[in-house]
Design a protein around this motif. Structure first.
Motif, mmCIF file in Angstrom:
data_model
loop_
_atom_site.group_PDB
_atom_site.id
_atom_site.type_symbol
_atom_site.label_atom_id
_atom_site.label_comp_id
_atom_site.label_asym_id
_atom_site.label_seq_id
_atom_site.Cartn_x
_atom_site.Cartn_y
_atom_site.Cartn_z
ATOM 1 N N VAL A 89 0.710 -1.471 -0.135
ATOM 2 C CA VAL A 89 0.328 0.614 0.014
ATOM 3 C C VAL A 89 0.580 1.272 -0.029
ATOM 4 C CG1 VAL A 89 -2.197 1.275 1.490
ATOM 5 C CG2 VAL A 89 -1.843 -1.357 1.440
ATOM 6 N N ARG A 90 0.361 2.340 -0.901
ATOM 7 C CA ARG A 90 1.182 3.106 -0.758
ATOM 8 C C ARG A 90 1.099 4.342 0.389
ATOM 9 N NH1 ARG A 90 4.392 5.876 -1.501
ATOM 10 N NH2 ARG A 90 3.592 7.972 -2.998
ATOM 11 N N ARG A 91 1.758 4.204 0.756
ATOM 12 C CA ARG A 91 2.422 5.275 2.388
ATOM 13 C C ARG A 91 0.892 6.418 2.215
ATOM 14 N NH1 ARG A 91 5.308 3.768 6.888
ATOM 15 N NH2 ARG A 91 4.450 5.884 7.526
ATOM 16 N N THR A 92 0.991 7.389 0.857
ATOM 17 C CA THR A 92 0.024 8.362 0.556
ATOM 18 C C THR A 92 -1.489 7.879 0.848
ATOM 19 O OG1 THR A 92 0.761 7.959 -1.447
ATOM 20 C CG2 THR A 92 1.154 9.518 0.009
ATOM 21 N N THR A 93 -1.717 6.615 0.245
ATOM 22 C CA THR A 93 -2.789 6.231 0.245
ATOM 23 C C THR A 93 -3.525 5.485 1.820
ATOM 24 O OG1 THR A 93 -2.400 5.135 -1.846
ATOM 25 C CG2 THR A 93 -3.764 3.850 -0.620
ATOM 26 N N LEU A 94 -2.496 4.946 2.704
ATOM 27 C CA LEU A 94 -2.353 4.579 3.525
ATOM 28 C C LEU A 94 -3.244 5.781 4.583
ATOM 29 C CD1 LEU A 94 -2.511 2.222 6.296
ATOM 30 C CD2 LEU A 94 0.061 3.093 5.599
ATOM 31 N N HIS A 95 -1.874 6.772 4.842
ATOM 32 C CA HIS A 95 -2.479 7.824 4.856
ATOM 33 C C HIS A 95 -3.640 8.152 5.166
ATOM 34 C CE1 HIS A 95 -1.291 12.144 6.785
ATOM 35 N NE2 HIS A 95 -1.411 11.731 7.664
ATOM 36 N N ARG A 96 -4.014 8.115 4.255
ATOM 37 C CA ARG A 96 -5.643 9.210 3.858
ATOM 38 C C ARG A 96 -6.873 8.271 4.471
ATOM 39 N NH1 ARG A 96 -4.382 9.736 -2.319
ATOM 40 N NH2 ARG A 96 -3.649 11.672 -2.106
ATOM 41 N N ALA A 97 -6.461 6.494 3.925
ATOM 42 C CA ALA A 97 -7.616 6.357 4.303
ATOM 43 C C ALA A 97 -7.597 5.991 6.160
ATOM 44 C CB ALA A 97 -7.059 4.590 3.480
ATOM 45 N N MET A 98 -6.812 6.238 6.982
ATOM 46 C CA MET A 98 -6.734 6.472 7.957
ATOM 47 C C MET A 98 -6.611 7.719 8.105
ATOM 48 S SD MET A 98 -3.517 4.248 9.864
ATOM 49 C CE MET A 98 -3.600 4.004 10.936
ATOM 50 N N THR A 99 -6.435 9.085 7.686
ATOM 51 C CA THR A 99 -6.828 10.063 8.210
ATOM 52 C C THR A 99 -8.354 10.206 8.283
ATOM 53 O OG1 THR A 99 -4.899 10.612 7.321
ATOM 54 C CG2 THR A 99 -6.613 12.406 7.911
ATOM 55 N N ASP A 100 -8.966 10.059 7.164
ATOM 56 C CA ASP A 100 -10.426 9.580 7.208
ATOM 57 C C ASP A 100 -11.111 8.775 8.098
ATOM 58 O OD1 ASP A 100 -10.605 10.760 4.264
ATOM 59 O OD2 ASP A 100 -10.635 8.825 3.359
ATOM 60 N N ALA A 101 -10.664 7.986 8.688
ATOM 61 C CA ALA A 101 -11.115 7.161 10.075
ATOM 62 C C ALA A 101 -10.882 7.197 11.007
ATOM 63 C CB ALA A 101 -10.588 6.224 9.923
ATOM 64 N N VAL A 102 -9.469 8.630 11.531
ATOM 65 C CA VAL A 102 -9.555 9.274 12.278
ATOM 66 C C VAL A 102 -10.639 10.656 12.700
ATOM 67 C CG1 VAL A 102 -8.062 11.384 13.527
ATOM 68 C CG2 VAL A 102 -7.219 8.799 12.673
ATOM 69 N N ARG A 103 -11.136 11.614 11.304
ATOM 70 C CA ARG A 103 -11.920 12.542 11.043
ATOM 71 C C ARG A 103 -13.004 12.166 11.357
ATOM 72 N NH1 ARG A 103 -8.519 15.249 7.537
ATOM 73 N NH2 ARG A 103 -7.120 16.748 9.032
#
Ligand SMILES: Cc1cc2nc3c(=O)[nH]c(=O)nc-3n(C[C@H](O)[C@H](O)[C@H](O)COP(=O)(O)OP(=O)(O)OC[C@H]3O[C@@H](n4cnc5c(N)ncnc54)[C@H](O)[C@@H]3O)c2cc1C
Length: 340
Positions: A89-103
């Motif tokens: 998983v691209r780090r940017t993809t992972l970051h986006r997915a995790m940030t969405d969950a956090v928000r």
């Protein structure tokens, strides 16, 4: 005051915030970099990490990983994962997915670095603002670790990691580890048309020079353009303790051995869960013992592989030995890949 501030919005800090919110803790994250955050990383999520992320409701897009393949000296050895699949998983993809969950969980991400930390016994002051606890997930060179005097002097040889991407169809569902005399090159499929390549080495040299040590891989890439190189290191980082009063260190901030066995994120997620459990129980000191237990298997195996691979005669035999003893090789990979 918030129950918990998390310093660092990498995968481990974001996971800590999600575990905390699920436990009913009032938490906020401080992360200085605007997203999506990228980083030099092999980007291979081990099956344990995929399972832990799924339990948090996070299912990032990527490429399935079926196991680990070692290549070197004309030999190949495969270790299919025994418990579930991994994912590139691209780090940017992972970051986006995790940030969405956090928000979505209503957690605030403040775009600011943690600058000063002071433990006041009953609470901790984070840049003069009180919080009951601070979890430091601020990465390999953790400013919080340094600030609290928890840095342990480096020892041994220094290794570095460099990573690029190549736009091409992945040729294998395996994470390939190409062993050469002075470096290892990791190939991780991360999307249908994207392959990540990370080189780990003691040498400080441009990526192209390091890649030249891996003719088989270079041939595969057929002189395709490489993306911008990202680097990280020295990889080995140590801390003298994982808690100081009301501050708990998790992920790379707590210490790191090497990227050779690619389990940093899986281990970090397990540490985040354990640190939050300690906060929930109001017993931060309990985290230290759990931290040690979680990391023991990984540290032993990674350190053993690292030390033996420094002896040239042994290094040359690693791939042939893995090919000759496939069950042993698969067993070692399974120990590293399963949930911590
Ligand atoms: C070359 C290489 C290859 C790797 N390959 C793999 C692999 O294939 N699989 C795997 O699982 N792991 C791999 N790893 C390890 C993995 O990248 C790390 O273990 C993982 O990123 C750790 O996450 P983290 O959240 O602890 O730290 P990071 O991802 O480094 O995040 C830390 C965050 O803290 C922020 N920060 C810094 N200072 C402050 C501050 N003062 N206040 C607030 N925030 C701050 C940073 O901006 C950053 O976003 C690899 C590592 C390297 C170097």
């Amino acid at each position: 005051m918030p129950d918990l501030v998390v310093a660092g919005g990498g995968p481990v800090g974001l996971a800590a915030a999600l575990y905390a919110a699920r436990a009913g803790i009032d938490v906020e994250v401080r992360e200085p970099r605007p997203g999506p955050v990228d980083k030099a990383c092999g980007e291979g999520l081990m099956p344990g990490a995929v399972a832990d992320l799924a339990a948090l409701g996070i299912d990032p897009a990527g490429h399935r990983l079926a196991g680990i393949r070692y290549l070197g000296g004309g030999r190949t050895a495969d270790a299919p994962f025994r418990h579930g699949e991994g994912r590139g998983v691209r780090r940017t993809t992972l970051h986006r997915a995790m940030t969405d969950a956090v928000r979505a969980a209503g957690i605030k991400i403040v775009e600011r670095a943690v600058g000063e930390v002071e433990d006041r016994g009953s609470h901790v002051l984070v840049d003069d603002e009180p919080a009951r606890y601070l979890i430091a997930a601020d990465g390999l060179h953790s400013p919080v670790r340094r600030m609290l005097g928890l840095d342990r002097p480096p020892e041994g040889r220094r290794r570095f990691g460099l990573r690029v991407h190549v736009e091409m169809q992945p040729w294998t569902p395996y994470v390939e580890v190409h062993w050469a005399e002075g470096s290892e090159a990791y190939v991780t499929p991360v999307a249908d048309e994207l392959v990540g390549i990370a080189v780990l080495t003691e040498r400080q040299a441009p990526f192209d020079q390091l890649l030249a040590e891996h003719p088989l891989l270079r041939e595969r890439l057929q002189r395709r353009p490489l993306s911008r190189t990202r680097g990280a290191g020295p990889l080995r980082q140590r801390s003298t303790a994982r808690t100081r009063g009301r501050v708990l260190l998790v992920g790379d901030a707590a210490g790191y051995v090497d990227a050779l066995t690619g389990e940093g994120i899986a281990l970090g997620l397990a540490q985040a869960r354990a640190a939050v459990d300690a906060v929930v129980m109001d017993r931060p000191e309990q985290y230290e013992a759990v931290y040690r237990r979680l990391g023991r298997r990984h540290e032993l195996l990674t350190q053993a592989l690292l030390s033996s691979s420094r002896v040239p005669a042994v290094r040359r035999r690693i791939v042939p030995l893995a090919a000759r003893l496939p069950r042993v090789f698969a067993g070692v990979v399974d120990q590293l890949a399963r949930p911590a």
